[in-house]
Design a protein around this motif. Structure first.
Motif, PDB file in Angstrom:
ATOM      1  N   TYR A  86       0.820  -1.216   0.000  1.00  0.00           N
ATOM      2  CA  TYR A  86       0.000   0.000   0.000  1.00  0.00           C
ATOM      3  C   TYR A  86       0.854   1.267   0.000  1.00  0.00           C
ATOM      4  CZ  TYR A  86      -4.231  -2.759   0.798  1.00  0.00           C
ATOM      5  OH  TYR A  86      -5.281  -3.648   0.661  1.00  0.00           O
ATOM      6  N   HIS A 101      -2.423  10.888  -1.850  1.00  0.00           N
ATOM      7  CA  HIS A 101      -1.617  10.296  -2.920  1.00  0.00           C
ATOM      8  C   HIS A 101      -0.270  11.014  -2.939  1.00  0.00           C
ATOM      9  CE1 HIS A 101      -0.210   9.328  -6.972  1.00  0.00           C
ATOM     10  NE2 HIS A 101      -1.168   8.423  -7.078  1.00  0.00           N
ATOM     11  N   GLY A 121       0.642   3.184  -4.597  1.00  0.00           N
ATOM     12  CA  GLY A 121      -0.273   2.409  -3.782  1.00  0.00           C
ATOM     13  C   GLY A 121      -0.422   0.979  -4.248  1.00  0.00           C
ATOM     14  N   TYR A 123      -2.770  -0.486  -5.739  1.00  0.00           N
ATOM     15  CA  TYR A 123      -3.403  -0.657  -7.043  1.00  0.00           C
ATOM     16  C   TYR A 123      -2.808   0.287  -8.083  1.00  0.00           C
ATOM     17  CZ  TYR A 123      -6.357  -2.975  -3.724  1.00  0.00           C
ATOM     18  OH  TYR A 123      -6.786  -3.782  -2.697  1.00  0.00           O
ATOM     19  N   PHE A 125      -2.470   3.571  -8.450  1.00  0.00           N
ATOM     20  CA  PHE A 125      -3.331   4.643  -8.948  1.00  0.00           C
ATOM     21  C   PHE A 125      -2.497   5.795  -9.508  1.00  0.00           C
ATOM     22  CE2 PHE A 125      -6.019   2.757  -5.587  1.00  0.00           C
ATOM     23  CZ  PHE A 125      -7.174   2.521  -6.317  1.00  0.00           C
ATOM     24  N   TRP A 130      -6.732   8.947  -9.128  1.00  0.00           N
ATOM     25  CA  TRP A 130      -7.027   9.021  -7.713  1.00  0.00           C
ATOM     26  C   TRP A 130      -7.874  10.245  -7.377  1.00  0.00           C
ATOM     27  CZ3 TRP A 130      -7.498   6.097  -3.737  1.00  0.00           C
ATOM     28  CH2 TRP A 130      -7.695   6.687  -2.483  1.00  0.00           C
ATOM     29  N   PHE A 142      -5.174   8.487   1.755  1.00  0.00           N
ATOM     30  CA  PHE A 142      -4.703   7.443   0.836  1.00  0.00           C
ATOM     31  C   PHE A 142      -4.424   6.156   1.614  1.00  0.00           C
ATOM     32  CE2 PHE A 142      -1.518   5.918  -2.483  1.00  0.00           C
ATOM     33  CZ  PHE A 142      -2.435   5.829  -3.508  1.00  0.00           C
ATOM     34  N   GLN A 147      -7.750   3.045  -0.445  1.00  0.00           N
ATOM     35  CA  GLN A 147      -7.266   2.442  -1.688  1.00  0.00           C
ATOM     36  C   GLN A 147      -8.149   1.259  -2.095  1.00  0.00           C
ATOM     37  OE1 GLN A 147      -2.974   1.725  -1.948  1.00  0.00           O
ATOM     38  NE2 GLN A 147      -2.620   3.277  -0.370  1.00  0.00           N
TER      39      GLN A 147
END
Length: 211
Positions: A86, A101, A121, A123, A125, A130, A142, A147
């Motif tokens: 993460y 972010h 992160g 995923y 982003f 984001w 974030f 997330q």
């Protein structure tokens, strides 16, 4: 509409798809699905008899397990399934704060090609993706929970959340392949993870496959 006008419209549509995929390949990371993605997925649902995903008979307890397992599947593909996933920046570095972010643009090699990206992160982003998702969902940080919520929203937008809930694993992966470049069939010139490996991670995390 004349044949000439139809040909121009078709050419414009093809040109848009090529431009869209080229733009995405320049900055890998989670992308909001556009209307081309959504139209493709709705057409696939219609032709396969799964229009709108069909969640009415889904066991919602298992559906929640499937969602968590599918999120892990995406993290497995993106290389962020570890404890620090993460906090991951594009290229493998880490950021310190979950307040927002990180908005750092990192240049790293991908398939031997230097690419600059703000992806961050679990995923990966992009900062612009984001910002759109955070505003829509009211996310104020974030954090891992934020997330996860944003990733589920991308899955929902792609028309794949009902498939995840019902255990239609391969179909769900197909629908999100244009969002995460690591998914098989993404076609962005980035490393892709085999469906078999992703399914193994999904099932190990408690996800059930029903087609």
């Amino acid at each position: 509409m004349t044949r000439y006008e139809f040909a121009l419209l078709a050419l414009a549509a093809v040109g848009y798809v090529v431009w869209r995929d080229w733009q995405r390949s320049e900055e890998p990371g989670a992308q909001s699905p556009d209307f081309i993605d959504q139209a493709e997925n709705l057409f696939y649902d219609a032709t396969e008899g799964n229009f709108f995903g069909g969640t009415e008979d889904t066991d919602m307890g298992q559906a929640q397990l499937n969602r968590a397992a599918f999120l892990l599947t995406i993290r497995t593909g993106e290389g962020t399934a570890g404890n620090d996933g993460y906090r991951m920046l594009f290229g493998g570095g880490k950021f310190d704060s979950f307040a927002d972010h990180p908005r750092q643009v990192v240049t790293a090699l991908s398939n031997g090609k230097p690419i600059s990206s703000s992806a961050a992160g679990a995923y990966q982003f992009l900062r612009r993706t984001w910002d759109t998702l955070a505003a829509r969902l009211g996310l104020t940080d974030f954090s891992p929970a934020s997330q996860d919520a944003a990733a589920l929203e991308l899955i929902r937008e792609a028309g794949a959340l009902g498939d995840v809930d019902a255990g239609r694993f391969a179909l769900a992966v197909r629908k999100v392949r244009k969002i995460w470049a690591s998914m098989p069939g993404a076609g962005y010139g980035q490393p892709e993870v085999a469906l078999e490996r992703l399914q193994a991670a999904y099932q190990a995390a408690g996800g059930v496959v029903n087609g």
